[in-house]
Write a protein that holds these residues in place. Structure first.
Motif, PDB file in Angstrom:
ATOM      1  N   ASP A 153       0.837  -1.205   0.000  1.00 45.10           N
ATOM      2  CA  ASP A 153       0.000   0.000   0.000  1.00 45.10           C
ATOM      3  C   ASP A 153       0.871   1.255   0.000  1.00 45.10           C
ATOM      4  O   ASP A 153       0.628   2.188  -0.738  1.00 45.10           O
ATOM      5  N   ASN A 192       2.159   5.722  -7.495  1.00 46.97           N
ATOM      6  CA  ASN A 192       1.001   6.207  -8.239  1.00 46.97           C
ATOM      7  C   ASN A 192       0.897   7.719  -8.041  1.00 46.97           C
ATOM      8  O   ASN A 192       0.546   8.185  -6.968  1.00 46.97           O
ATOM      9  N   THR A 240      -2.162   9.340  -6.354  1.00 43.02           N
ATOM     10  CA  THR A 240      -2.252   9.350  -4.895  1.00 43.02           C
ATOM     11  C   THR A 240      -1.562  10.601  -4.347  1.00 43.02           C
ATOM     12  O   THR A 240      -2.087  11.286  -3.472  1.00 43.02           O
ATOM     13  N   GLU A 259      -9.237  11.063  -4.501  1.00 42.68           N
ATOM     14  CA  GLU A 259      -9.878  10.192  -3.533  1.00 42.68           C
ATOM     15  C   GLU A 259     -10.974   9.366  -4.197  1.00 42.68           C
ATOM     16  O   GLU A 259     -11.576   9.804  -5.183  1.00 42.68           O
ATOM     17  N   VAL A 310      -7.630   5.265  -8.537  1.00 47.87           N
ATOM     18  CA  VAL A 310      -7.905   5.847  -7.217  1.00 47.87           C
ATOM     19  C   VAL A 310      -9.377   6.217  -7.067  1.00 47.87           C
ATOM     20  O   VAL A 310     -10.002   5.907  -6.049  1.00 47.87           O
ATOM     21  N   GLU A 350       1.413   4.330  -2.861  1.00 43.51           N
ATOM     22  CA  GLU A 350       1.329   5.767  -2.589  1.00 43.51           C
ATOM     23  C   GLU A 350       2.513   6.496  -3.198  1.00 43.51           C
ATOM     24  O   GLU A 350       2.389   7.616  -3.675  1.00 43.51           O
TER      25      GLU A 350
END
Length: 142
Positions: free
Chosen positions: A6, A13, A16, A21, A46, A10
């Motif tokens: 994860d 990507n 992000t 969101e 995302v 972040e």
């Protein structure tokens, strides 16, 4: 997927890092064959849906504005984009990096944003060939 994966996403990507969101409606303006496809796909991942195009007829949360020096008047493009976002929405202005075709001077971005009534709150490396500027409308006074 592990917590480590994860965190890796972040970092890798760019969507992000740009603060997109899940569930946001993102309208894309100025699409052409030179846009950063990885960034577009990252944003769609995302937000969990496709970007909407210039024909979308409702307000959106974010406008993704690809703009090159030869695309016309930046102030006019920003004013048009303001009309597309919901109150509290934002515009991500993506312009070619220094030395790339269509490069836009940072002073021109700042001047156009101020003239359009926007504040630049963040600048970011948005891909191999693109720089991003987050522009927001001023908070409404009560």
């Amino acid at each position: 997927m592990s917590a480590t994966a994860d965190h890796a996403e972040e970092r890798t990507n760019p969507a992000t890092r740009l603060g997109f969101e899940p569930g946001q409606v993102v309208q894309e303006i100025g699409y052409d064959d030179d846009v950063d496809q990885d960034l577009r796909e990252g944003i769609e991942t995302v937000i969990g849906q496709d970007l909407v195009d210039e024909d979308y007829d409702d307000v959106c949360d974010v406008v993704l504005l690809w703009f090159r020096d030869e695309d016309g008047d930046l102030t006019d493009a920003l004013v048009d984009a303001i009309g597309l976002i919901d109150e509290g929405g934002q515009i991500w202005l993506l312009t070619p990096k220094t030395g790339r075709d269509g490069y836009v001077e940072p002073s021109d971005i700042n001047e156009a944003a101020q003239t359009a009534g926007l504040s630049q709150t963040k600048s970011i490396n948005a891909g191999k060939d693109w720089a991003g500027s987050r522009l927001v409308t001023p908070k409404s006074k009560r």
